[in-house]
Write an enzyme that holds these catalytic residues in place. Structure first.
Site, PDB file in Angstrom:
ATOM      1  N   CYS A 143      62.942  56.705  37.029  1.00  0.00           N
ATOM      2  CA  CYS A 143      63.162  56.696  35.580  1.00  0.00           C
ATOM      3  C   CYS A 143      63.682  55.415  35.087  1.00  0.00           C
ATOM      4  O   CYS A 143      64.917  55.244  35.437  1.00  0.00           O
ATOM      5  CB  CYS A 143      63.737  57.832  35.218  1.00  0.00           C
ATOM      6  N   CYS A 434      34.164  29.924  40.354  1.00  0.00           N
ATOM      7  CA  CYS A 434      35.460  30.341  40.226  1.00  0.00           C
ATOM      8  C   CYS A 434      35.347  31.702  39.367  1.00  0.00           C
ATOM      9  O   CYS A 434      36.122  32.520  39.331  1.00  0.00           O
ATOM     10  CB  CYS A 434      36.539  29.562  38.826  1.00  0.00           C
ATOM     11  N   CYS A 437      32.861  32.090  34.176  1.00  0.00           N
ATOM     12  CA  CYS A 437      31.684  32.382  33.272  1.00  0.00           C
ATOM     13  C   CYS A 437      31.080  33.631  33.399  1.00  0.00           C
ATOM     14  O   CYS A 437      30.670  34.282  32.258  1.00  0.00           O
ATOM     15  CB  CYS A 437      30.690  31.348  33.670  1.00  0.00           C
TER      16      CYS A 437
HETATM   17  S1  SF4 Z   1      30.188  27.372  36.065  1.00  0.00           S
HETATM   18 FE1  SF4 Z   1      31.183  29.240  35.958  1.00  0.00          FE
HETATM   19  S2  SF4 Z   1      31.851  29.656  38.031  1.00  0.00           S
HETATM   20 FE2  SF4 Z   1      31.197  27.262  38.027  1.00  0.00          FE
HETATM   21  S3  SF4 Z   1      32.933  26.398  37.444  1.00  0.00           S
HETATM   22 FE3  SF4 Z   1      31.950  27.003  35.350  1.00  0.00          FE
HETATM   23  S4  SF4 Z   1      32.896  28.778  34.772  1.00  0.00           S
HETATM   24 FE4  SF4 Z   1      33.382  28.479  37.008  1.00  0.00          FE
END
Ligand code: SF4
Ligand SMILES: Cc1cc2nc3c(=O)[nH]c(=O)nc-3n(C[C@H](O)[C@H](O)[C@H](O)COP(=O)(O)OP(=O)(O)OC[C@H]3O[C@@H](n4cnc5c(N)ncnc54)[C@H](O)[C@@H]3O)c2cc1C
Ligand SMILES: Cc1cc2nc3c(=O)[nH]c(=O)nc-3n(C[C@H](O)[C@H](O)[C@H](O)COP(=O)(O)O)c2cc1C
Ligand code: SF4
Ligand code: SF4
Lengths: 473, 442
Positions: A143, A434, A437
């Site tokens: 707690c 990465c 997107c």
């Molecule tokens: S396209 Fe998508 S995965 Fe590739 S670097 Fe750009 S954001 Fe990252």
């Protein structure tokens, strides 16, 4: 369709460090387990066990005592409280424990305890709880508010020596299994877990709530919850804390010196959450916020969903999949540096929001472009308009209201539902894979990450640096 | 215009809001649905290029003032546009959500939400420059086009006078748009903000009659033409001059100003554009027994928007296609019926009356809505301003006419589109005039 023809249902029952319950779903020590009447209703709803709201020397609570974080119209993504342990007389709690146990012999009743850090005080409360009929004891070393100022709760849970000492005191007396509930408000949760194990604990549970200030009223400048014009840091829980809890459960369960049967807690609200905790080694799961949000009835789908999933995966019992994900988490240095993926946009699904474009330009590696109209582009393209140029062009264009008679609609010749000019293109030579997107794309399965064969053997950073150091290759 | 006229109570009862405003919780939830698209297609589709995701995200964050100001920055008549714009074919029509979960963001209603909050907090229009400049600009007509040009110039510190032959400003916003979209006092409320900026208004002054164009030319450095279109075409058939034949614009203006509060008997509307639909809908709401629209072609040829046509059907308006009126019948001075003939469309698209197909539609009122004529006579008096097919010719990007001192926008250059087009024209012209003045005095 997976094969669902098996007539025998998978077995959800568990034996957790000697405590049995018909399923792994327990209510965590909190308002939903504050009284015998509530716990009996919870058992009727299907809960396998309950950890009684922490008992000890009765205290006085303040009002208000809860606050929460809403996210985009969703209520209570994160929940916060400055509540203390049970504020009901000890005798009432003990009498009700006896009654519950008598009426529900096959459900697990674990009693959460917290008293001042004296050996006799602990011996007394352990005796009282077990005499009342507890199936097990959970020591509340977590707690973070109120009690710690009195030398209890996280004041104990943050110091391995104290935790070990009190665990040992309790083990001197206890006949039932002893669970140590860990606080996340510590640099390395494994240190206290090891101490608990050293003190003889039978099991662990994690996590208790995380220190937090949920927010401040911009008119009064008073943080929430408001207690007569002032506030205090409180304990954070609910869906927002699940990732933290999962990591801490994994840390404990992958450490041989700390690993014990563990009850997973933190942000569990569905059978999916529960499966994740069990895959990281949890033997039971405990639920608080979700039950406060939606009531005991949520357990129905938790049981049903878990059973269906286990049937699909052909798991006959909980032990069959417990811990399967532990070895899949490793140190960064063991990850394959030669594994490569790139983003791929499904033009049929793309709706043309271009959020991926913005994300990659500002938040990643500038490799998504809006020059699809110029036809297929193979490989690296150096010259691209920057986002601001594209926007300026649009803003200086002249748009008019289409009038049916004057401006007949253009016949749809596009190959995709979205105009080609708005469907972004990924420059795969630049994409670092990465994921950003694909995470921002609002359309399910529109951006997928596809593997690109590099032709190289898997090699981790550990391997790479070791071969360099030893001169081998 | 200091005391805004109140809406006639009977009219208010008959014309409740077509799209009721958002409650605040609902507005925030709707705002959060917006994806915040890059180079948003909704913004591109709006003739004034309001930054839609920007203002919507400000509603979501609780920054209502910022939201309203970012809307007004692009469109000073944002309150009326939020209610009168055919959003289905503009911003909302372009929303990417059509391709996602099918329901576009309610951009119009969110814009109204922002503007209502701005008005109820007694917001004022911001200036774009605090300098004062001596140059004078005349805006002819006080419709949306002129108002936008006037606001743009005044916000930059120029001296602007707006002339209109009517007693109230707003042009068709005040006298033409259906009352369940934009009640007359709400149109005026928004224009009050432009007056408060320091724009001068002169009402009841018809340029070319009360003041000569030459006088205006001498007194002002630049002139913006926002005179709109002229009278409606007359129903040129026998009996077409009967007093119970009343053109759509006059009919609409009459009920909007409270001069007409009810209609009795059967109504026949001729034509199938948006104005005809407005007149027909108004007739049903004003209590007409039966309202019929006569159109000489078929539904496929109408110039009304699809949603307006659907709305009219919902209001109970009946449509007679391939029907051409040929005479208005009356007896004892009372209009009794309209004589029609059936039409046929040949393969080449030409229309032909079907022989011996005459029939009558009984009615008490006939409302022709067969288009507005351009202000030919007025426009012909403008020196060196080129006119083509009754429209003032301009450079689209600046609104400048062939006479560099004259700029123009709105219905008088496009032959009649929508309010937001007029606002966009006025804004572009205002910016261009300011640029020209800056360049001349740099
Ligand atoms: S396209 Fe998508 S995965 Fe590739 S670097 Fe750009 S954001 Fe990252
Ligand atoms: C019945 C009807 C309904 C409509 N509904 C909608 C709708 O729902 N949504 C929408 O977006 N659009 C609608 N429109 C179209 C819209 O109203 C016009 O496109 C818009 O008002 C054009 O603005 P404007 O400034 O060019 O002209 P106007 O609004 O016509 O303003 C011109 C002004 O100039 C004045 N004027 C003219 N000549 C002179 C002179 N010589 N001296 C002084 N003053 C003069 C007139 O009195 C008038 O006030 C509708 C139009 C009509 C006819
Ligand atoms: C209002 C409230 C009171 C709580 N009281 C106790 C308590 O008395 N003893 C305890 O060990 N944990 C207590 N907790 C912590 C919960 O048992 C649990 O560890 C935490 O809420 C995380 O789980 P969740 O994300 O499912 O809510 C409390 C939590 C809340 C929200
Ligand atoms: S985020 Fe998804 S839907 Fe939006 S433009 Fe990119 S790929 Fe298309
Ligand atoms: S297109 Fe739709 S989702 Fe995208 S910014 Fe505009 S309103 Fe929002």
């Amino acid at each position: 369709m997976p094969d669902m023809s098996r007539t025998t249902q998978p077995d959800l029952s568990i034996n957790f460090a000697g405590i049995k319950s018909p399923n792994p779903f327990w209510l965590a020590s909190a308002p939903p387990t504050n009284s015998g009447e509530q716990i009996m209703r919870a058992f009727d709803a299907g809960w396998g066990g309950a950890v009684w709201k922490t008992i000890g020397e009765p205290i006085t609570n303040v009002s208000s005592r809860y606050s929460s974080i809403d996210w985009n119209g969703q209520r209570m993504m994160g929940f916060n409280n400055i509540e203390l342990i049970s504020d009901r007389p000890l005798e009432d709690n003990l009498r009700e424990i006896t009654e519950v146990k008598k009426r529900y012999p096959s459900n697990a009743v674990v009693v959460s305890l917290m008293v001042e850090s004296r050996r006799e005080a602990w011996h007394t409360i352990v005796q009282q709880a077990e005499d009342a009929g507890a199936d097990g004891l959970e020591l509340n070393f977590g707690c973070p508010h109120g009690m710690s100022e009195r030398g209890m709760g996280s004041a104990v849970g943050q110091v391995p020596e104290y935790a070990e000492m009190i665990t040992a005191w309790v083990k001197e007396k206890a006949k039932t299994p002893v669970i140590i509930k860990l606080t996340p408000n510590i640099t390395d949760i494994r240190s206290v877990a090891r101490a608990a194990k050293g003190g003889g604990a039978d099991a662990l549970s994690a996590i208790n709530t995380i220190n937090s200030i949920t927010g401040i009223d911009l008119n009064t400048f008073i943080p929430a919850p408001n207690v007569g014009g002032k506030s205090s840091h409180g304990g954070y829980c609910g869906p927002a804390v699940k990732p933290i809890a999962l990591n801490m459960v994994h840390q404990v369960m992958s450490d041989p010196e700390a690993a014990l049967p563990i009850s997973g807690i933190g942000g569990i609200g569905t059978w999916r959450d529960a499966v994740e905790f069990i895959l990281l080694g949890a033997g039971t799961v405990q639920v608080c916020t979700a039950a406060m949000h939606y009531g005991y009835r949520i357990v129905e789908d938790m049981i049903d969903g878990l059973q269906t999933w286990m049937t699909e995966k052909h798991f006959a019992g909980i032990e069959a999949f417990r811990g399967l994900s532990i070895p899949k988490v490793t140190s960064w240095k063991h990850l394959d540096l030669n594994y490569k993926i790139v983003a791929h946009i499904n033009e049929q699904k793309c709706i043309g929001c271009d959020l991926c474009y913005t994300a990659c330009w500002d938040g990643a590696h500038q490799c998504i472009h809006l020059d699809r109209v110029s036809g297929p582009v193979n490989g690296h393209v150096e010259l691209h308009k920057k986002p601001a140029d594209i926007q300026n062009e649009t803003r200086s264009s002249i748009a008019v209201t289409p009038i049916p008679k004057l401006d007949p609609p253009k016949s749809a010749q596009e190959p995709y539902p979205t105009p080609l000019a708005r469907i972004p293109r990924v420059d795969e030579t630049e994409c670092v894979g990465c994921n950003l997107c694909s995470l921002v794309c609002p359309v399910e399965d529109c951006i997928t990450m596809v593997e690109v064969k590099t032709g190289l053997h898997p090699e981790s950073w550990d391997e790479r640096t070791t071969t360099t150091l030893t001169g081998k290759n | 215009m200091h005391d805004l006229p109140q809406q006639n109570a009977e009219i208010a009862r008959r014309f409740p809001d077509l799209h009721p405003p958002f409650a605040s919780q609902a507005a925030v939830i709707e705002a959060n649905r917006c994806l915040n698209c890059f180079d948003a297609p909704c913004t591109a589709a709006c003739p004034t290029h309001i930054d839609v995701p920007r203002f919507i995200k400000k509603i979501a964050s609780g920054n209502l003032r910022g939201s309203a100001l970012s809307i007004l920055d692009a469109n000073v008549l944002a309150a009326s546009c939020s209610r009168v714009c055919p959003v289905q074919v503009l911003c909302e029509g372009a929303c990417v959500m059509h391709r996602y979960n099918k329901q576009p963001i309610a951009i119009g209603r969110l814009q109204r939400y922002s503007m209502d909050a701005f008005h109820s907090s007694h917001g004022t229009l911001p200036r774009k420059s605090l300098e004062e400049h001596p140059q004078r600009i005349a805006c002819l007509g006080a419709g949306p086009a002129s108002l936008a040009a006037a606001a743009e110039l005044r916000q930059r510190g120029y001296q602007v006078t707006v002339f209109d032959k009517r007693p109230q400003p707003g042009g068709l916003n005040t006298y033409g748009v259906a009352e369940y979209k934009l009640p007359l006092p709400d149109s005026l409320r928004e224009i009050k903000l432009i007056e408060d900026l320091g724009v001068k208004f002169r009402f009841g002054v018809e340029i070319g009659r009360d003041i000569a164009l030459e006088d205006i030319g001498q007194q002002f450095d630049y002139i913006f033409l926002g005179v709109g279109l002229g009278e409606m075409h007359k129903l040129d058939i026998p009996g077409g001059d009967h007093p119970a034949v009343i053109d759509a614009l006059e009919f609409i203006a009459n009920y909007k100003t409270g001069r007409t509060t009810g209609v009795q008997g059967d109504v026949v509307v001729i034509g199938a554009g948006n104005t005809a639909i407005d007149a027909a809908n108004a007739s049903t709401r004003l209590g007409a027994k039966r309202v019929t629209i006569l159109y000489r072609r078929t539904q496929a040829h109408i110039s009304a928007f699809d949603f307006e046509y659907e709305h009219a059907k919902d209001e109970g308006v009946a449509f007679h296609w391939l029907t051409q009126p040929v005479a208005v019948n009356s007896s004892n001075g009372k209009l009794t019926s309209i004589e029609c003939t059936r039409m046929d469309i040949a393969n080449d698209g030409t229309l032909h009356p079907v022989a011996n197909s005459n029939f009558r539609v009984d009615c008490d009122i006939v409302i022709p809505a067969i288009g507005q004529s351009p202000l030919v006579e007025f426009l012909s008096k403008l020196s060196n301003v080129r006119i083509e097919k009754g429209r003032v010719l301009v450079d689209r990007a600046t609104g400048q006419t062939s006479n560099p001192k004259y700029f123009a926008g709105g219905d008088c250059i496009n032959g009649g589109r929508e309010v937001v087009d007029a606002v966009a024209d006025g804004k572009r012209a205002g910016i261009a005039i300011a640029k020209a003045l800056e360049a001349a005095h740099a």
